[in-house]
Structure formats: C-alpha cells, structure tokens
Write an enzyme that holds these catalytic residues in place. Structure first.
Site, PDB file in Angstrom:
ATOM      1  N   GLU A 106       0.828  -1.208   0.000  1.00 36.65           N
ATOM      2  CA  GLU A 106       0.000   0.000   0.000  1.00 36.65           C
ATOM      3  C   GLU A 106       0.863   1.259   0.000  1.00 36.65           C
ATOM      4  OE1 GLU A 106      -2.967  -0.536  -0.744  1.00 36.65           O
ATOM      5  OE2 GLU A 106      -2.882  -2.681  -0.315  1.00 36.65           O
ATOM      6  N   TYR A 135      -1.945  -8.455 -10.754  1.00 40.26           N
ATOM      7  CA  TYR A 135      -0.937  -8.378  -9.703  1.00 40.26           C
ATOM      8  C   TYR A 135       0.270  -9.257 -10.033  1.00 40.26           C
ATOM      9  CZ  TYR A 135      -4.550  -6.333  -6.627  1.00 40.26           C
ATOM     10  OH  TYR A 135      -5.519  -5.533  -6.071  1.00 40.26           O
TER      11      TYR A 135
END
Length: 416
Positions: free
Chosen positions: A76, A163
C-alpha cells in the site's frame, strides 16, 4: 489508527513502517504525500488494503503477531508512487497499478529480508495465479494483462492476474535491460507522468523511448520483448523469476513427507517450528492441491502436530488448511471454519472457503453459514459470495437485512 483495544498489538506489528517507507524512497523517489497514515479497519473490510493517498485502509488480517503480513503495508505504501502519483487510466490497464506495485513491494521485502524470502513470497503468490488461471480457463480474456472489458462488468476482471502476471512482466523487463536501468526508467516514468492517468500503451511507449535513449545495444536487447505476448495473450506468463530456494524446497518436502506417511508423523515434522509463515502457508497449499491423494488420517496427523497454527489467526495458513478439511470431510474442524467465516470479512480468504463448500456438495450448509453472517459482511463480499454460491437474488427478508446499512443510491446497483 485503530480501535483502542487493539492499539498495542497494531502499533507493535506496524512498528517498522518508517523503515519500509525509507526503503521505497531509496529505490524510487521521495515520498510526497505528507505524513503516511494507515487505519486498521473492522474485520468486515473486504480487501487487504486500499491505497487512499492520505489514509491507507487495511484489514485486521494483516495483524497476526509476527509481522508476516506486513508486505501488505509495503504494497500500500508503494501505491503512493504506482497508483496515486500515476494511476491506471482504465480497468484494462490495472496491471500498471498493481503489477508494478507488487514489483516494488517485493523489491523492498528482498532488501529487508533477503533473496530467499523474496523468492518464497513470489512463489507462494504464483500458486494463487495458477489457481486463478485454472478457474478462469487458460484462454479466458481475463487472464490477459489487458483484458477487453467493454460491455462487461469490470469487477469480473479483478483477479490476481494483474498483480502476479504484472509482477513477472516487470521482472522480465528488468532482466532484459538490467536492474539499474529499469529502476531509472521507473523514476523517469513516474516523474514524467506524475498526477496523470496512464495505460499500457503509455507504459510501452515510455519504456521504449527511454531505452532507445539510454541502451547501447538497443536493437538486440529490445527485440527480446514480445509485447503482444505479455500484454494481450491469455494464460500463465511464459517467463517467471527464478524460484529456486531451499525455503520452498523445505516446505514442499515436509508436505510430501506427511502425504507419504499416510497418517503417521514423519521424522522431519519438527522442521515446522523453524519455518517462516510463508513456508507454512506453502505447505498448506501443497496439501490442498493434493487432496485427491489424501485420506483423513493425513489431515488429522497435521492437526495433531501443528494445531497451534491452525486456529485461524493467520489467514494465509488457515484458508488452504480449512479448504482441505472441507474437501476431505474433516467435520471435527467445522466449528473453527464457521467461526472463521463469521469473524473474517476479507474476500480473498472467505470466498475460496465457500467455493470449497460448494465443491464438497455442501452448498446448503454454505448458504446457511452465509445467511447467518450476511449482516457482518461488506456488500462487496456479499456479492462475491452470492456469485460463488450461485444463489441469485437473496430471499427478500435477507435482502432487506443486508441492504439496511447501504446508502440508498448504491442499493439498486448492488442487489439488482
């Protein structure tokens, strides 16, 4: 930031955040978003994390007591550059956000924990990619890095593919041009495109332009990159990083030892106590992937040896474990499974459990558990579970309960 009763545990688990941010800055560019803050949300939050620029949201599943899930925090944080400073223009270019961010996350983890741990974490995540491609089908549009989502629900394309396939693509490009030059490209790309939306064509054009200006042997090297294969063709990547490490071998060998022991405890069972959490998770994935060869005594032996780690505290370990129990009919573990599905709201972990219940011909039982917990789950998790259970429209009384806390303007879309 979190609720007072868990503040001590959360602050201890996240005590290395400054180190993570410093490592990312060292690789890329200075952090420009002010003070980095993270809020650990209640357990119904359906995602691992959400990279809001000034306040990251994160699931409490990352707080396990050993810092093993803190790569989510690094991920993040890395979105501060790839996701917030530059942002993908459309769903078909989600890999620009997520693949590059996984690449940065693992670069940072490698610098902090070493090459072997880097390979282990990448291999563990690759198992998720293999399962996703098998479920979608190797020729599915959604296994392409740039899926065609026109006239389709883009949520259907939101899988692990951007991803993990994106990570291997970024790693491949780095292997072609070299680590330093690829890092320099990322810095220039982010600076040049700062606070704009980009797509795959922008990335390709920027990469080729930068390399043509900076590579001495550009023609030969750049010909190694098949952009169409990587960006548009479906299926698993044709190239991956080198996964070879004893950490992977040790985990897989221990799993094989239990499989071959057929319900007895193998001689090397005590290796478990020295494993990283990712090794334990990989062990459980190998067990899950071989349930067709197993008998119930094998799972009973695993539980008798490792029960302390099989109570649901670490979802990466517990999810493949409890899915194996479901498929082999280990009903003694049902109370733990029910508690898990009633206390964890992160879709990555609970949707596969519901899927395994359906596969084991326990759909009615799955619906019963779902109905019991529907008020706990986030609407996004509800939608994903309903799709997995193939139950269509909810009974009216449950639908009313489920949507009672959803803003009116969202209800028609969510429960149509």
């Amino acid at each position: 930031i979190t609720e007072p009763e868990v503040m001590d545990a959360v602050s201890t688990e996240l005590s290395d955040m400054e180190t993570y941010l410093s490592e990312l800055e060292k690789y890329l560019l200075p952090y420009t978003w002010g003070v980095y803050k993270i809020v650990i949300l209640p357990p119904s939050f359906p995602l691992g994390g959400m990279e809001n620029p000034l306040l990251t949201f994160a699931s409490p599943t990352i707080i396990v007591g050993d810092k093993s899930q803190t790569p989510v925090v690094i991920h993040e944080m890395a979105h501060s550059w790839t996701g917030n400073t530059i942002t993908c223009r459309n769903w078909a270019s989600l890999w620009v956000n997520e693949g590059l961010t996984v690449f940065l996350e693992r670069k940072t983890s490698r610098d902090l924990k070493g090459e072997d741990f880097y390979k282990l974490s990448a291999y563990l995540a690759y198992q998720d990619l293999v399962e996703a491609v098998e479920k979608l089908g190797p020729t599915s549009n959604y296994t392409s890095l740039t899926p065609d989502v026109d006239h389709l629900d883009p949520d259907d394309s939101f899988t692990v593919v951007p991803y993990e396939k994106g990570f291997h693509f970024a790693s491949f490009l780095e292997s072609v041009v070299g680590e330093n030059l690829f890092r320099d490209f990322l810095r220039v790309f982010i600076l040049d495109r700062a606070f704009t939306s980009v797509d795959s064509a922008d990335f390709q054009g920027s990469f080729l332009g930068f390399m043509q200006r900076n590579l001495r042997e550009k023609s030969d090297i750049l010909l190694k990159i098949d952009w169409d294969l990587w960006l548009r063709q479906p299926g698993l990547p044709k190239w991956t990083i080198d996964f070879k490490t004893h950490l992977i071998d040790d985990a897989l060998n221990l799993a094989e030892a239990f499989i071959n022991a057929k319900g007895q405890t193998p001689p090397n069972a005590d290796q478990w106590s020295n494993f990283f959490s990712d090794q334990k998770a990989l062990f459980m994935i190998r067990i899950f992937n071989n349930t067709n060869q197993l008998t119930l005594p094998v799972l009973q032996a695993i539980y008798n040896n490792y029960k302390a780690d099989l109570q649901g505290k670490d979802a990466e370990i517990f999810t493949p474990w409890i899915r194996s129990c479901i498929l082999l009919g280990y009903a003694d573990r049902n109370p733990e499974m029910e508690n898990y599905l009633g206390s964890v709201g992160r879709a990555k972990y609970i949707v596969p459990v519901y899927s395994s219940l359906v596969k084991a011909n326990l759909k009615d039982y799955a619906i019963e558990i779902f109905n019991k917990n529907i008020k706990f789950y986030h609407p996004a998790a509800i939608a994903a579970i309903r799709k997995e259970l193939d139950i269509g429209v909810l009974p009216r009384e449950l639908e009313r309960e489920a949507i009672s806390y959803i803003p009116t303007y969202e209800r028609e879309w969510e429960f149509k």
